[in-house]
Design an enzyme around this catalytic site. Structure first.
Site, PDB file in Angstrom:
ATOM      1  N   ARG A 143       0.958  54.002   0.975  1.00 45.03           N
ATOM      2  CA  ARG A 143      -0.204  54.322   0.338  1.00 45.03           C
ATOM      3  C   ARG A 143      -0.242  54.441  -1.282  1.00 45.03           C
ATOM      4  NH1 ARG A 143      -2.179  52.446   4.198  1.00 45.03           N
ATOM      5  NH2 ARG A 143      -3.858  53.400   5.550  1.00 45.03           N
ATOM      6  N   GLU A 166      -6.756  51.879  -5.712  1.00 46.51           N
ATOM      7  CA  GLU A 166      -7.029  50.423  -5.450  1.00 46.51           C
ATOM      8  C   GLU A 166      -8.616  50.193  -5.206  1.00 46.51           C
ATOM      9  OE1 GLU A 166      -3.866  50.184  -2.301  1.00 46.51           O
ATOM     10  OE2 GLU A 166      -5.440  49.831  -0.905  1.00 46.51           O
ATOM     11  N   HIS A 175      -2.282  44.778  -1.252  1.00 44.34           N
ATOM     12  CA  HIS A 175      -2.356  45.730   0.212  1.00 44.34           C
ATOM     13  C   HIS A 175      -2.702  44.735   1.198  1.00 44.34           C
ATOM     14  CE1 HIS A 175      -3.889  49.737   2.076  1.00 44.34           C
ATOM     15  NE2 HIS A 175      -2.861  48.881   2.961  1.00 44.34           N
TER      16      HIS A 175
HETATM   17  C1  8YV Z   1      -4.369  47.870   6.198  1.00 41.86           C
HETATM   18  C2  8YV Z   1      -2.686  49.657   6.215  1.00 41.86           C
HETATM   19  O1  8YV Z   1      -4.874  48.336   7.246  1.00 41.86           O
HETATM   20  O2  8YV Z   1      -2.773  49.711   8.568  1.00 41.86           O
HETATM   21  C3  8YV Z   1      -2.523  50.186   7.457  1.00 41.86           C
HETATM   22  O3  8YV Z   1      -2.586  51.860   7.482  1.00 41.86           O
HETATM   23  O4  8YV Z   1      -2.617  50.129   5.180  1.00 41.86           O
HETATM   24  C4  8YV Z   1      -3.056  48.075   6.434  1.00 41.86           C
HETATM   25  O5  8YV Z   1      -2.373  47.457   7.330  1.00 41.86           O
HETATM   26  C5  8YV Z   1      -4.829  46.557   5.989  1.00 41.86           C
HETATM   27  O6  8YV Z   1      -4.285  46.090   4.922  1.00 41.86           O
HETATM   28  C6  8YV Z   1      -6.421  46.368   5.785  1.00 41.86           C
HETATM   29  O7  8YV Z   1      -6.824  47.229   4.623  1.00 41.86           O
END
Ligand code: 8YV
Length: 333
Positions: free
Chosen positions: A241, A270, A288
Site C-alpha cells: 500500500r 494515489e 497499482h
Molecule cells: C487492488 C489490491 O484490489 O487487493 C488489493 O488489496 O491492492 C489490489 O489487488 C486492485 O489493484 C484494484 O484496485
C-alpha cells in the site's frame, strides 16, 4: 420501487459479472473510473442494499451516517484499509474482501518489479525508444544489480509474501522475512524463509519486497531511518500500500544513490505520485496493477459478487458468503 434489491458498483466491471448481479439486483454501475468524494459515497450508499467497492472508496462512520438500508459492502481487493470495520460492524453492515485468488498474480508482479528495477528494464526501454542506441553503447553501460543468488527480504509474510518466497528457489536466493508474528515452522520450511527482526531484514536484504497490510502501525514502516539501514546496492519493492513507504524520503535516498533502485506499484495519495519520484531513472513506477491479470481480476470480481449474492440469500451459498470479514453481523439482520 420494483421490489428488487439495489446495488452500487463503484468501478467499471466485467459485463458478465454485472449481468449476474442484475439477475437479482437493480444495478447502478459506474461506467467510468473516477474518484468519489465522501459525500458521493454517502449519497450512493444511502440508496442501496449492497455495494461493490474499489479501494479508493472509503466507508466509515461519516459515509454510513443515517444509513438504515445498506447490508453488504464487498471490496474489490484483499486489502480493506478503506473500510472502517468497527463502524461497519456497529452499523450491522457485512464487509467482504477477495483474499487468496490474487496471491500468485501479485507474487508474479512483485518479481516482475524486482527484476525490472534491478536490471533497469524501464530506463533502458525509455532510452531505446528515444533513439539513443544509435549513438552506440559502452560495454560498461546499463550495469544493473543481480537478482539470482542474492538475499531476498520480505516484510509482511502473509499468503502473498509466502507465494513470493516460494519463487526464490529457482533464483537460488536465500529468503529472510519479518512479520508481526513468526510463521509456524512448517510454513517457514515450505517457504524456505528465515525469520529475522526488522532491523536485520533491512540491513541484510539485497532485494526487499514489502507486502504487509496498511494500518496506523505500518504507516511509513519504511521511512528515512529504515532506508538508512539498507545496503547502498539494495532494491526496494512496494506492492502493498502507498503510505507504507515514505515516498519523499525514498526519493531522496534514490537521488543520492543511497539505494540502488526501487519499484513501486502503490503510492501515498494515489493516483497522485510524489513528483520527486517522477524525475528519477532508478525507480520503476506502475499504477497499482499487481493483481491485474485477466484471470485474477475476473476471479476477484467473481468472488466479490459471490459474497454479495450469498450474503443476501441468493445462489448455492445463500447465507454463507465465502470471504466475509465480520460474518457475526448477519445474525442481527
Ligand atoms: C487492488 C489490491 O484490489 O487487493 C488489493 O488489496 O491492492 C489490489 O489487488 C486492485 O489493484 C484494484 O484496485
Amino acid at each position: 420501487m420494483t421490489g428488487k434489491l439495489k446495488i452500487w458498483v463503484s468501478r467499471p466491471l466485467f459485463p458478465d459479472v454485472l449481468a449476474r448481479l442484475a439477475e437479482h439486483f437493480d444495478v447502478d454501475a459506474e461506467a467510468i473510473e473516477r474518484k468519489h468524494s465522501p459525500e458521493q459515497v454517502r449519497e450512493k450508499l444511502l440508496g442501496v442494499d449492497a455495494a461493490l467497492l474499489g479501494l479508493a472508496d472509503r466507508v466509515n462512520a461519516q459515509t454510513l451516517e443515517g444509513n438504515e438500508r445498506l447490508r453488504v459492502v464487498a471490496n474489490l481487493g484483499v486489502g480493506y484499509n478503506n473500510l472502517d470495520m468497527p463502524a461497519l460492524t456497529r452499523g450491522g453492515v457485512l464487509a467482504c474482501n477477495t483474499p487468496d485468488v490474487l496471491n500468485e498474480s501479485v507474487a508474479d508482479y512483485a518479481w516482475a518489479l524486482m527484476l525490472a528495477a534491478a536490471r533497469r528494464v524501464g530506463a533502458a526501454e525509455r532510452w531505446l525508444r528515444a533513439g539513443q542506441w544509435s549513438g552506440g553503447m559502452r560495454f560498461d553501460d546499463w550495469l544493473g544489480v543481480d537478482v539470482h543468488g542474492k538475499t531476498l527480504g520480505i516484510l509482511g509474510m502473509g499468503r502473498i509474501g509466502q507465494a513470493i518466497a516460494r519463487r526464490a528457489t529457482g533464483f537460488d536466493m536465500p529468503v529472510i522475512y519479518h512479520n508481526r508474528s513468526r510463521l509456524p515452522e512448517a510454513v517457514e520450511r515450505e517457504s524456505r524463509a528465515v525469520y529475522v527482526d526488522k532491523a536485520s531484514l533491512l540491513r541484510q536484504s539485497d532485494h526487499l519486497i514489502l507486502v504487509l497490510p496498511y494500518s496506523r502501525e505500518s504507516h511509513h514502516a519504511v521511512g528515512a531511518a529504515e532506508l538508512g539501514l539498507m545496503k547502498r546496492s539494495a532494491v526496494l519493492v512496494n506492492v502493498a500500500r502507498g503510505g507504507i513507504v515514505d515516498d519523499a524520503a525514498l526519493a531522496v535516498a534514490l537521488r543520492e544513490r543511497r539505494l540502488a533502485a526501487a519499484a513501486l506499484d502503490v503510492f501515498e495519495g494515489e493516483p497522485a505520485v510524489h513528483p520527486d519520484l517522477l524525475d528519477l531513472d532508478n525507480v520503476v513506477l506502475s499504477p497499482h496493477i499487481a493483481s491485474a491479470s485477466e484471470d485474477t481480476r475476473r476471479a476477484m470480481a467473481g468472488l466479490a459478487a459471490d459474497n454479495v449474492l450469498a450474503a443476501l440469500g441468493f445462489g448455492p451459498r445463500a447465507g454463507r458468503p465465502p470471504t466475509a470479514l465480520n460474518p457475526e453481523v448477519m445474525a442481527r439482520w
